[in-house]
Enzyme design. Sequence first.
Site, short mmCIF file in Angstrom:
data_model
loop_
_atom_site.label_atom_id
_atom_site.label_comp_id
_atom_site.label_asym_id
_atom_site.label_seq_id
_atom_site.Cartn_x
_atom_site.Cartn_y
_atom_site.Cartn_z
N GLU A 54 0.82 -1.20 0.00
CA GLU A 54 0.00 0.00 0.00
C GLU A 54 0.86 1.26 0.00
O GLU A 54 1.83 1.38 0.77
CB GLU A 54 -0.90 -0.01 1.25
CG GLU A 54 -1.82 1.18 1.36
CD GLU A 54 -2.60 1.20 2.67
OE1 GLU A 54 -3.62 1.90 2.74
OE2 GLU A 54 -2.17 0.51 3.63
N LYS B 206 -10.42 2.61 -1.53
CA LYS B 206 -10.51 1.97 -0.22
C LYS B 206 -11.81 2.33 0.49
O LYS B 206 -12.14 3.51 0.66
CB LYS B 206 -9.30 2.41 0.62
CG LYS B 206 -9.14 1.71 1.96
CD LYS B 206 -7.82 2.13 2.59
CE LYS B 206 -7.55 1.46 3.91
NZ LYS B 206 -6.21 1.82 4.44
N CYS C 39 -5.63 -2.71 2.79
CA CYS C 39 -5.28 -2.67 4.20
C CYS C 39 -6.48 -2.86 5.13
O CYS C 39 -6.95 -3.97 5.30
CB CYS C 39 -4.51 -1.38 4.51
SG CYS C 39 -3.51 -1.50 6.03
#
Length: 289
Positions: free
Chosen positions: A44, A117, A154
């Site tokens: 990331e 995300k 993540c």
Amino acid sequence: MSRTVTLAITQMTCSAEPLENQDRGEYLVRDAASKGAKIILLQELFERPYFCKDQNPDYLQWTQPADGNPLLERFSALAKELEVILPLSFFESATNVFYNSMALLDADGSCQGIYRKSHIPDGPGYQEKYYFTPGNTGFKVWDTRFGKLGVGICWDQWFPEAARAMVLQGAEILLYPTAIGSEPQAPSMDTSSHWQRVMQGHASANLVPVAAANRIGHEDGNESSITFYGNSFICGPTGEIVTQAGRDEESVLASTFDLEEISKTRQAWEVFRDRRPELYQSLVENSCP
């Protein structure tokens, strides 16, 4: 009929110089390709140190739109040259908001789309809500040259609903670029094993391989510091870890899977046949009874 594909994970430290990090990322991608990998996962936001340790408006100047993005253009050319798939993490600007995003670069160099995300953390050392708007793309799956891929970023990896949503859309492999390490408010806490077990659960519950690429190294901020614990790994469709990196060494690791055989096992296991969506209403409600 087999349908084999080799999947690779990488992990590295990140310096303050974006071009150094791009060069290092390219080196690791080339190394993975030399090992036969066709799907290669970088960590990331690898272009810079993990800047979300602090709330600093100067860092907002680092964001760039997807169109004409030099990072994406460089790695699109690399994907085309090596004929590999690169899910590439980047800091995206879109009109007046910013996203923690991933561009899916297919083996011909084309960008198949953007995932933003969905779950944005906010706590000591991981102050992402200051920088990122929650993603508006929903969970996506891409039918690439080497398989159907779903990607979370993540914090997304802690949510089983995200993994299941992608597999219900046909994902054959789940990929998670990551930046996770020590907890500034609890220096003795080590979440590395918990982090892995959560994703092993995604693999075994959905009968798909899962890969996570984390960063390594100690990074100091103005408000807090984080030691990223690496341990990047690939697990198979029953949750078993098939390859894992260490806590502090740069790594490129690869594993090969037969997606056709995994598909047959997933169909035979019948967990999707026996789902009862009509009983799952509480999953889309914010409050508990």
